[in-house]
Design a protein around this motif. Structure first.
Motif, mmCIF file in Angstrom:
data_model
loop_
_atom_site.group_PDB
_atom_site.id
_atom_site.type_symbol
_atom_site.label_atom_id
_atom_site.label_comp_id
_atom_site.label_asym_id
_atom_site.label_seq_id
_atom_site.Cartn_x
_atom_site.Cartn_y
_atom_site.Cartn_z
ATOM 1 N N GLN A 96 0.800 -1.224 0.000
ATOM 2 C CA GLN A 96 0.000 0.000 0.000
ATOM 3 C C GLN A 96 0.836 1.278 0.000
ATOM 4 O O GLN A 96 0.318 2.348 -0.291
ATOM 5 C CB GLN A 96 -0.989 0.019 1.178
ATOM 6 N N ASP A 99 5.068 3.830 -4.180
ATOM 7 C CA ASP A 99 4.819 5.078 -4.904
ATOM 8 C C ASP A 99 5.571 5.145 -6.235
ATOM 9 O O ASP A 99 5.358 6.055 -7.013
ATOM 10 C CB ASP A 99 5.127 6.305 -4.049
ATOM 11 N N LYS A 121 -4.011 -2.937 -4.839
ATOM 12 C CA LYS A 121 -4.331 -1.517 -4.769
ATOM 13 C C LYS A 121 -3.027 -0.754 -4.635
ATOM 14 O O LYS A 121 -2.127 -1.164 -3.921
ATOM 15 C CB LYS A 121 -5.212 -1.205 -3.563
ATOM 16 N N LEU A 122 -2.968 0.368 -5.305
ATOM 17 C CA LEU A 122 -1.774 1.210 -5.244
ATOM 18 C C LEU A 122 -2.197 2.647 -4.937
ATOM 19 O O LEU A 122 -2.064 3.542 -5.768
ATOM 20 C CB LEU A 122 -0.998 1.142 -6.557
ATOM 21 N N PRO A 123 -2.693 2.901 -3.721
ATOM 22 C CA PRO A 123 -3.221 4.230 -3.409
ATOM 23 C C PRO A 123 -2.170 5.334 -3.377
ATOM 24 O O PRO A 123 -2.498 6.497 -3.555
ATOM 25 C CB PRO A 123 -3.861 4.044 -2.029
ATOM 26 N N LYS A 124 -0.910 5.003 -3.160
ATOM 27 C CA LYS A 124 0.155 6.010 -3.053
ATOM 28 C C LYS A 124 0.986 6.137 -4.330
ATOM 29 O O LYS A 124 1.938 6.912 -4.374
ATOM 30 C CB LYS A 124 1.095 5.662 -1.900
ATOM 31 N N GLU A 126 2.749 7.298 -7.385
ATOM 32 C CA GLU A 126 2.965 8.596 -8.001
ATOM 33 C C GLU A 126 3.726 8.497 -9.307
ATOM 34 O O GLU A 126 3.549 9.324 -10.193
ATOM 35 C CB GLU A 126 3.731 9.514 -7.043
#
Length: 147
Positions: A96, A99, A121-124, A126
């Motif tokens: 999680q 980035d 899931k890759l919420p961070k 960038e």
């Protein structure tokens, strides 16, 4: 590898390039490096099923390990992952904080997007870098707006 491997507890950065090392040995080395934050494996052709499981690992780079079939990532603190090589199976949990993801497949018919779908899931996230070995005709995919 000696059974009582010690002396690596303070290593933060480990790079193994062009070494004959098998899956079990790399697991033993990584587990003995308590402070390990960055692991780089290049041209380690005897690796088949790599397991990257470490409490402090932030950076994992795997490049051109031609016998590699799968990577299992269990690293809660992983921030950056780079993979370059042939298409492989990826099993990811607890990524999680990732980035930066960089993927390059050497075969032109392999799709790097399949690789990315292995991450739940890759919420961070960038930075996403997807490299292809040949040029792709993307103008046909996106329609007349990009011609």
């Amino acid at each position: 590898m000696p059974a009582n491997l010690s002396g690596f507890s303070y290593i933060k950065y480990l790079m193994l390039a062009r070494v004959s090392i098998v899956d079990e040995t790399i697991s033993n080395i990584v587990s003995s490096c308590c402070a390990l934050e960055s692991l780089v494996l290049q041209y380690c052709h005897q690796l088949i099923h790599l397991t990257a499981s470490h409490a402090r690992l932030q950076i994992l780079v795997v490049q051109f390990c031609k016998s590699l079939v799968s990577i299992c990532i269990r690293a809660d603190t992983l921030e950056s992952f780079v993979y370059m090589g042939y298409k492989i199976n990826i099993d990811c949990e607890h990524t999680q904080f990732l980035d930066m993801l960089h993927v390059y497949y050497v075969n032109k018919d392999d799709c790097a997007l399949d690789f990315i779908s292995a991450f739940p899931k890759l919420p961070k996230l960038e930075f996403l870098v997807i490299q292809f070995p040949t040029c792709l005709p993307v103008c046909n995919i996106f329609g007349p707006f990009f011609v």
